[in-house]
Design a protein around this motif. Structure first.
Motif, PDB file in Angstrom:
ATOM      1  N   ILE A  85       4.105   3.478  -5.150  1.00 16.32           N
ATOM      2  CA  ILE A  85       4.015   2.311  -5.848  1.00 16.32           C
ATOM      3  C   ILE A  85       3.976   0.911  -5.170  1.00 16.32           C
ATOM      4  O   ILE A  85       4.805   1.401  -3.962  1.00 16.32           O
ATOM      5  N   LYS A  86       3.709   0.087  -5.705  1.00 16.81           N
ATOM      6  CA  LYS A  86       3.452  -1.420  -4.711  1.00 16.81           C
ATOM      7  C   LYS A  86       4.717  -2.420  -5.542  1.00 16.81           C
ATOM      8  O   LYS A  86       5.265  -1.780  -6.729  1.00 16.81           O
ATOM      9  N   ILE A  87       5.152  -3.561  -4.781  1.00 14.06           N
ATOM     10  CA  ILE A  87       5.874  -3.857  -5.593  1.00 14.06           C
ATOM     11  C   ILE A  87       5.254  -5.175  -6.472  1.00 14.06           C
ATOM     12  O   ILE A  87       4.442  -6.038  -5.854  1.00 14.06           O
ATOM     13  N   GLY A  88       5.155  -5.351  -7.433  1.00 10.96           N
ATOM     14  CA  GLY A  88       4.616  -6.101  -8.383  1.00 10.96           C
ATOM     15  C   GLY A  88       3.907  -6.047  -9.707  1.00 10.96           C
ATOM     16  O   GLY A  88       4.501  -4.585 -10.139  1.00 10.96           O
ATOM     17  N   GLY A  89       2.854  -6.194 -10.103  1.00  8.30           N
ATOM     18  CA  GLY A  89       2.965  -5.996 -12.003  1.00  8.30           C
ATOM     19  C   GLY A  89       1.259  -5.828 -11.755  1.00  8.30           C
ATOM     20  O   GLY A  89       0.495  -5.953 -12.564  1.00  8.30           O
ATOM     21  N   ASN A  90       0.442  -5.528 -10.402  1.00  7.54           N
ATOM     22  CA  ASN A  90      -0.704  -4.661 -10.336  1.00  7.54           C
ATOM     23  C   ASN A  90      -0.717  -3.516 -11.376  1.00  7.54           C
ATOM     24  O   ASN A  90      -0.099  -2.349 -11.492  1.00  7.54           O
ATOM     25  N   GLY A  91      -1.850  -3.667 -11.606  1.00  3.13           N
ATOM     26  CA  GLY A  91      -2.313  -2.367 -12.668  1.00  3.13           C
ATOM     27  C   GLY A  91      -2.467  -1.333 -11.737  1.00  3.13           C
ATOM     28  O   GLY A  91      -2.805  -1.038 -10.240  1.00  3.13           O
ATOM     29  N   LEU A  92      -2.533   0.174 -12.590  1.00  2.00           N
ATOM     30  CA  LEU A  92      -2.956   0.903 -11.829  1.00  2.00           C
ATOM     31  C   LEU A  92      -4.729   1.119 -10.979  1.00  2.00           C
ATOM     32  O   LEU A  92      -5.075   1.161 -11.855  1.00  2.00           O
ATOM     33  N   GLN A  93      -4.710   1.701  -9.530  1.00  4.72           N
ATOM     34  CA  GLN A  93      -6.176   1.723  -9.505  1.00  4.72           C
ATOM     35  C   GLN A  93      -6.139   2.658  -8.731  1.00  4.72           C
ATOM     36  O   GLN A  93      -5.380   2.593  -7.511  1.00  4.72           O
ATOM     37  N   PRO A  94      -7.333   3.646  -8.297  1.00  8.81           N
ATOM     38  CA  PRO A  94      -7.483   4.788  -6.893  1.00  8.81           C
ATOM     39  C   PRO A  94      -8.127   4.278  -6.136  1.00  8.81           C
ATOM     40  O   PRO A  94      -8.700   2.863  -5.938  1.00  8.81           O
ATOM     41  N   VAL A  95      -7.286   3.932  -5.111  1.00 11.44           N
ATOM     42  CA  VAL A  95      -8.163   3.556  -3.718  1.00 11.44           C
ATOM     43  C   VAL A  95      -8.764   3.854  -2.858  1.00 11.44           C
ATOM     44  O   VAL A  95      -9.711   3.403  -1.982  1.00 11.44           O
ATOM     45  N   THR A  96      -8.893   5.971  -3.053  1.00 11.60           N
ATOM     46  CA  THR A  96      -9.127   6.377  -2.632  1.00 11.60           C
ATOM     47  C   THR A  96      -9.215   7.940  -3.468  1.00 11.60           C
ATOM     48  O   THR A  96      -9.208   7.633  -4.593  1.00 11.60           O
TER      49      THR A  96
END
Length: 354
Positions: A85-96
């Motif tokens: 979980i990051k702080i902000g409004g970014n959507g869900l994304q697979p990073v790996t």
């Protein structure tokens, strides 16, 4: 699933205080209720305890997570899946292939912190069988505790049910029969439809076709015979002869038992009439034609549509199945499936009601 909050104290301090209190309370609630395995480092725990107005139960749990982080934090190095979980409004994304990132606002708008969903064709049979296997699997898992709810997908409606779970933004694991007739690469209509739905939007989870034809193929023939699950079955000797002549030491995935239709059996003439791909038809003929027959004479009886239910109802058979899960064949064919899905289901043990 392993859930972390990954941010600096500066990012926490710059965020809306009410949102941070909501975020931490929801994450801590998921841990206390045993829905996910929550990892919060000591700096994050100290910031939350010093800057947020949380209830006494949440404060106590933060202190516990802080104390346990030295031991628990090492799990990240071996984790198969993490939701960061990051702080902000970014959507869900697979990073790996093993990590997802999601902004805290997106997380709180969905149901990602609900218990994970295990979607199967039939909860009464497939679902119960998979629960039994997962109970055996978790004994050797680094976390050792799973939490999930089994949902019924139905044979013809599993795609619609899968879409419902994705629309609800839940962690969703879908185990579906591959319907493969041989080891050759082949995706059934259902598997292709599920994958098409999954490709439309990012989601947490996965579609896992069985590494065999159907769930029933998880059951070894010797257990069916040994426990007299089908005492009037006429073709034990024929099937055993077919299996015994195949050397599967080099490639267990080629074992013809994995592609036999346990429920309906095999009819050579019916298969020839299907007009299968040449390589698939050739493989079936090679592996399933008894020594004394031609393929267009071959008929091997099935065990009936209730074979999985019959197996589940036999406590001695299920006890022996635990031994089967310790074999090299299991390790080669079935263990990789459960190693993948187990991380989505990993959870803390429930501490209390909230």
């Amino acid at each position: 699933m392993i859930v972390t909050i990954d941010a600096t104290t500066g990012e926490f301090g710059a965020a809306n205080a009410a949102e941070m209190e909501y975020l931490f309370s929801e994450v801590l609630r998921a841990s206390i209720l045993g829905k996910h395995f929550v990892l919060l480092d000591r700096v994050t725990c100290d910031w939350a305890m010093g800057n947020l107005t949380l209830g006494a139960q949440y404060q106590a749990h933060l202190q516990l997570l802080k104390q346990e982080f030295t031991q628990r934090g090492a799990i990240r190095a071996v984790a198969g899946q993490i939701l960061s979980i990051k702080i902000g409004g970014n959507g869900l994304q697979p990073v790996t292939s093993q990590k997802y990132e999601i902004g805290h606002r997106t997380l709180l708008q969905g149901n990602y912190l609900d218990v994970a969903v295990l979607l199967v064709a039939n909860t009464a049979n497939d679902g119960e069988f998979l629960k039994q296997i997962l109970n055996m699997t978790k004994r050797n898992h680094p976390i050792g505790h799973f939490a999930f709810v089994v949902r019924h997908g139905g044979g013809s409606t599993i795609v619609e049910c899968f879409n419902e779970e994705l629309n609800a933004q839940r962690i969703t694991i879908c185990i579906v029969d591959s319907d493969r007739l041989s080891p050759h690469n082949f995706s059934s209509t259902t598997v292709r439809a599920l994958q098409a739905s999954a490709n439309q939007n990012a989601y947490v989870g996965g579609i896992f076709p069985t590494p065999c034809r159907e769930i029933e193929n998880f059951i070894p023939l010797d257990l069916i015979e040994r426990h007299r699950l089908c005492p009037t079955y006429p073709d034990f000797q024929k099937l055993k002869a077919i299996l015994q002549r195949q050397d599967i030491q080099d490639d267990a995935h080629n074992a013809c038992w994995l592609y036999f239709d346990l429920k309906m059996g095999l009819s050579g003439p019916a298969l020839l009439a299907k007009g299968l791909q040449a390589d698939i038809e050739a493989w079936i003929q090679q592996h399933f034609t008894p020594d004394s027959e031609t393929f267009n004479q071959t008929n091997i009886a099935g065990f009936g549509t209730n074979i999985l239910r019959t197996f589940l109802n036999s406590n001695p058979a299920m006890r022996d199945y635990n031994d089967f899960t310790k074999t090299s064949f299991w390790a080669a064919v079935f263990a990789p499936l459960f190693e993948k899905i187990a991380w989505f289901l990993a959870a803390d043990k429930r501490k209390a009601a909230v």
